[in-house]
Design a protein around this motif. Sequence first.
Motif, PDB file in Angstrom:
ATOM      1  N   PHE A   1       0.827  -1.204   0.000  1.00  0.00           N
ATOM      2  CA  PHE A   1       0.000   0.000   0.000  1.00  0.00           C
ATOM      3  C   PHE A   1       0.865   1.261   0.000  1.00  0.00           C
ATOM      4  N   LEU A   2       1.784   1.330  -0.954  1.00  0.00           N
ATOM      5  CA  LEU A   2       2.639   2.510  -1.067  1.00  0.00           C
ATOM      6  C   LEU A   2       1.811   3.718  -1.468  1.00  0.00           C
ATOM      7  N   CYS A   3       2.019   4.807  -0.764  1.00  0.00           N
ATOM      8  CA  CYS A   3       1.277   6.049  -1.017  1.00  0.00           C
ATOM      9  C   CYS A   3       2.235   7.106  -1.529  1.00  0.00           C
ATOM     10  N   ARG A   4       1.769   7.830  -2.540  1.00  0.00           N
ATOM     11  CA  ARG A   4       2.556   8.963  -3.036  1.00  0.00           C
ATOM     12  C   ARG A   4       1.615  10.094  -3.406  1.00  0.00           C
ATOM     13  N   PRO A   5       2.070  11.322  -3.204  1.00  0.00           N
ATOM     14  CA  PRO A   5       1.214  12.460  -3.532  1.00  0.00           C
ATOM     15  C   PRO A   5       1.088  12.642  -5.038  1.00  0.00           C
ATOM     16  N   LEU A   6      -0.109  12.981  -5.481  1.00  0.00           N
ATOM     17  CA  LEU A   6      -0.350  13.266  -6.901  1.00  0.00           C
ATOM     18  C   LEU A   6      -0.441  14.765  -7.172  1.00  0.00           C
ATOM     19  N   VAL A   7      -0.490  15.553  -6.111  1.00  0.00           N
ATOM     20  CA  VAL A   7      -0.492  17.016  -6.237  1.00  0.00           C
ATOM     21  C   VAL A   7       0.617  17.572  -5.359  1.00  0.00           C
ATOM     22  N   GLY A   8       1.161  18.701  -5.785  1.00  0.00           N
ATOM     23  CA  GLY A   8       2.201  19.367  -5.008  1.00  0.00           C
ATOM     24  C   GLY A   8       1.607  20.330  -3.995  1.00  0.00           C
ATOM     25  N   ARG A   9       2.454  20.837  -3.131  1.00  0.00           N
ATOM     26  CA  ARG A   9       2.015  21.810  -2.112  1.00  0.00           C
ATOM     27  C   ARG A   9       1.321  23.011  -2.730  1.00  0.00           C
ATOM     28  N   GLU A  10       1.944  23.546  -3.776  1.00  0.00           N
ATOM     29  CA  GLU A  10       1.410  24.765  -4.378  1.00  0.00           C
ATOM     30  C   GLU A  10       0.005  24.535  -4.931  1.00  0.00           C
ATOM     31  N   GLU A  11      -0.194  23.394  -5.562  1.00  0.00           N
ATOM     32  CA  GLU A  11      -1.512  23.070  -6.104  1.00  0.00           C
ATOM     33  C   GLU A  11      -2.527  22.894  -4.978  1.00  0.00           C
ATOM     34  N   ALA A  12      -2.110  22.260  -3.900  1.00  0.00           N
ATOM     35  CA  ALA A  12      -3.006  22.038  -2.766  1.00  0.00           C
ATOM     36  C   ALA A  12      -3.393  23.355  -2.103  1.00  0.00           C
ATOM     37  N   VAL A  13      -2.456  24.276  -2.026  1.00  0.00           N
ATOM     38  CA  VAL A  13      -2.754  25.585  -1.430  1.00  0.00           C
ATOM     39  C   VAL A  13      -3.836  26.287  -2.232  1.00  0.00           C
ATOM     40  N   SER A  14      -3.831  26.095  -3.529  1.00  0.00           N
ATOM     41  CA  SER A  14      -4.850  26.738  -4.356  1.00  0.00           C
ATOM     42  C   SER A  14      -6.233  26.138  -4.110  1.00  0.00           C
ATOM     43  N   TYR A  15      -6.297  24.933  -3.507  1.00  0.00           N
ATOM     44  CA  TYR A  15      -7.564  24.280  -3.212  1.00  0.00           C
ATOM     45  C   TYR A  15      -8.188  24.736  -1.893  1.00  0.00           C
ATOM     46  N   THR A  16      -7.409  25.360  -1.048  1.00  0.00           N
ATOM     47  CA  THR A  16      -7.898  25.616   0.304  1.00  0.00           C
ATOM     48  C   THR A  16      -7.510  26.990   0.817  1.00  0.00           C
ATOM     49  N   HIS A  17      -8.246  27.417   1.818  1.00  0.00           N
ATOM     50  CA  HIS A  17      -7.940  28.682   2.480  1.00  0.00           C
ATOM     51  C   HIS A  17      -7.182  28.444   3.772  1.00  0.00           C
ATOM     52  N   LEU A  18      -6.925  27.188   4.093  1.00  0.00           N
ATOM     53  CA  LEU A  18      -6.235  26.836   5.325  1.00  0.00           C
ATOM     54  C   LEU A  18      -4.739  27.015   5.150  1.00  0.00           C
ATOM     55  N   THR A  19      -4.043  27.283   6.237  1.00  0.00           N
ATOM     56  CA  THR A  19      -2.596  27.321   6.227  1.00  0.00           C
ATOM     57  C   THR A  19      -2.083  25.893   6.315  1.00  0.00           C
ATOM     58  N   LEU A  20      -1.109  25.565   5.491  1.00  0.00           N
ATOM     59  CA  LEU A  20      -0.562  24.223   5.526  1.00  0.00           C
ATOM     60  C   LEU A  20       0.157  23.986   6.850  1.00  0.00           C
TER      61      LEU A  20
END
Length: 82
Positions: free
Chosen positions: A60-79
């Motif tokens: 069950f290897l997990c890897r991110p499909l989106v980067g930090r910058e892309e994720a920040v654009s999805y949310t108003h929360l601080t990482l």
Amino acid sequence: MELSKSALRVMNQLWEKGELPAKTLCGLLHEQCGWNKNTTYTILNSCVKKGLIERREPGFLCRPLVGREEAVSYTHLTLPTT
């Protein structure tokens, strides 16, 4: 799409450490947040369904499909930093 704080915690671990087995993520998030295995797997499954994480065999290897910058654009929360 808005990311929850929980999803961001999972993503942060993957961004920092790269591809990890789900079991390792469970251990890291237990240390960091006190989450049990079921909580972590529920959030992982949610992230997989949203297309944020790829989970594959073996282990069950997990890897991110989106980067930090892309994720920040999805949310108003601080990482979270940890």
